[in-house]
Design an enzyme around this catalytic site. Structure first.
Site, mmCIF file in Angstrom:
data_model
loop_
_atom_site.group_PDB
_atom_site.id
_atom_site.type_symbol
_atom_site.label_atom_id
_atom_site.label_comp_id
_atom_site.label_asym_id
_atom_site.label_seq_id
_atom_site.Cartn_x
_atom_site.Cartn_y
_atom_site.Cartn_z
ATOM 1 N N CYS A 71 -16.706 14.265 2.285
ATOM 2 C CA CYS A 71 -16.709 12.904 2.828
ATOM 3 C C CYS A 71 -16.514 12.987 4.333
ATOM 4 C CB CYS A 71 -15.590 12.072 2.203
ATOM 5 S SG CYS A 71 -15.492 10.401 2.900
ATOM 6 N N CYS A 113 -6.096 15.138 0.152
ATOM 7 C CA CYS A 113 -7.376 14.717 -0.432
ATOM 8 C C CYS A 113 -8.141 15.966 -0.852
ATOM 9 C CB CYS A 113 -8.185 13.918 0.586
ATOM 10 S SG CYS A 113 -9.746 13.267 -0.086
ATOM 11 N N CYS A 116 -14.458 9.246 6.385
ATOM 12 C CA CYS A 116 -13.117 8.735 6.091
ATOM 13 C C CYS A 116 -12.476 8.159 7.354
ATOM 14 C CB CYS A 116 -12.249 9.857 5.534
ATOM 15 S SG CYS A 116 -10.564 9.357 5.158
ATOM 16 N N ASP A 117 -11.843 6.978 7.221
ATOM 17 C CA ASP A 117 -11.238 6.302 8.382
ATOM 18 C C ASP A 117 -9.713 6.288 8.297
ATOM 19 O OD1 ASP A 117 -10.886 4.516 6.336
ATOM 20 O OD2 ASP A 117 -11.887 2.833 7.304
ATOM 21 N N THR A 118 -9.142 7.221 7.515
ATOM 22 C CA THR A 118 -7.713 7.167 7.213
ATOM 23 C C THR A 118 -7.018 8.467 7.594
ATOM 24 O OG1 THR A 118 -8.183 5.733 5.326
ATOM 25 C CG2 THR A 118 -6.044 6.805 5.364
ATOM 26 N N GLU A 131 -7.063 3.048 -5.675
ATOM 27 C CA GLU A 131 -8.348 3.258 -4.997
ATOM 28 C C GLU A 131 -8.604 4.758 -4.959
ATOM 29 O OE1 GLU A 131 -8.177 1.332 -1.194
ATOM 30 O OE2 GLU A 131 -8.279 -0.675 -2.081
ATOM 31 N N PHE A 188 0.844 -1.189 0.000
ATOM 32 C CA PHE A 188 0.000 0.000 0.000
ATOM 33 C C PHE A 188 0.884 1.244 0.000
ATOM 34 C CE2 PHE A 188 -3.315 -2.872 0.571
ATOM 35 C CZ PHE A 188 -4.537 -2.220 0.570
#
Length: 212
Positions: free
Chosen positions: A48, A33, A51-53, A118, A27
């Site tokens: 968004c 973003c 988001c979990d990042t 992604e 990864f």
């Protein structure tokens, strides 16, 4: 060769969700973003909100600023030596389409690396990618309307699965939204998939087995 790419982290793991679930992949997470600045205090104003990042900065494992050659060299150091299997990379973020370009893709191809991306789909991607996964977010307009896999976090009030069924993707996945209603969201996604078999269920298996 200019330093062109800002990378949050690069790590070797097993893909936990979507079509490639269970596949060993590296990864490479780009910083930044276009749908959220990553600051928790601004989450509710973001396009968004789920988001979990963490994609801010370059302070993750192997994070930093790289030119295309150095980035490919770093990626190759993380793949098992002499295993006889083509190296495979997932470019993710943040939003990888903000940075990924023809120069990087060409450098990756020279080393025969499998390239998956992604993306939130709001920025058209360059040619030459092996796998494109688009995950629509909020009310953002989708501009990358072709690819291999469309993976929709479910439920989202702005995005109904039927809105995307006409797009040119081979696989369509629903992935339960992980919030305080996760159990109900999972049950709802299961029922939707059962009644609409064009869709498949994507589960974030990496969270169950506690890997990155």
């Amino acid at each position: 060769n200019r330093v062109a790419y800002t990378i949050k982290e690069i790590y070797y793991t097993i893909q936990g969700e979507g079509r490639h679930t269970g596949r060993p992949m590296i990864f490479c997470r780009f910083a930044g973003c276009n749908l959220w600045n990553g600051r928790e205090q601004d989450r509710m104003q973001a396009v968004c909100k789920f988001c979990d990042t963490d994609f801010i900065g370059t302070d993750g494992a192997n994070g930093g600023k790289y030119d295309s050659t150095a980035l490919v060299e770093k990626i190759l150091t993380l793949w098992p030596k002499d295993c006889g299997i083509q190296p495979a990379v997932v470019f993710t973020g943040g939003e990888p389409a903000l940075q990924i370009d023809e120069t990087l893709i060409a450098e990756m191809k020279k080393s025969e690396i499998y390239i998956a991306v992604e993306t939130n789909g709001t920025i058209p991607l360059p040619d030459g990618l092996d796998w494109i996964c688009v995950s629509p977010k909020g009310d953002a307009v989708i501009k990358q309307k072709t690819g291999n896999e469309l993976k929709l976090v479910y439920p989202q009030p702005e995005n109904q699965p039927k809105q995307f069924e006409g797009l040119d993707f081979k696989y369509f996945y629903l992935q339960p939204l992980e919030d305080e209603f996760w159990i109900q969201n999972t049950a709802a996604a299961v029922e939707y998939v059962k009644s609409h078999p064009k869709w498949r269920l994507s589960v974030q298996t990496h969270k169950y087995i506690n890997i990155p």
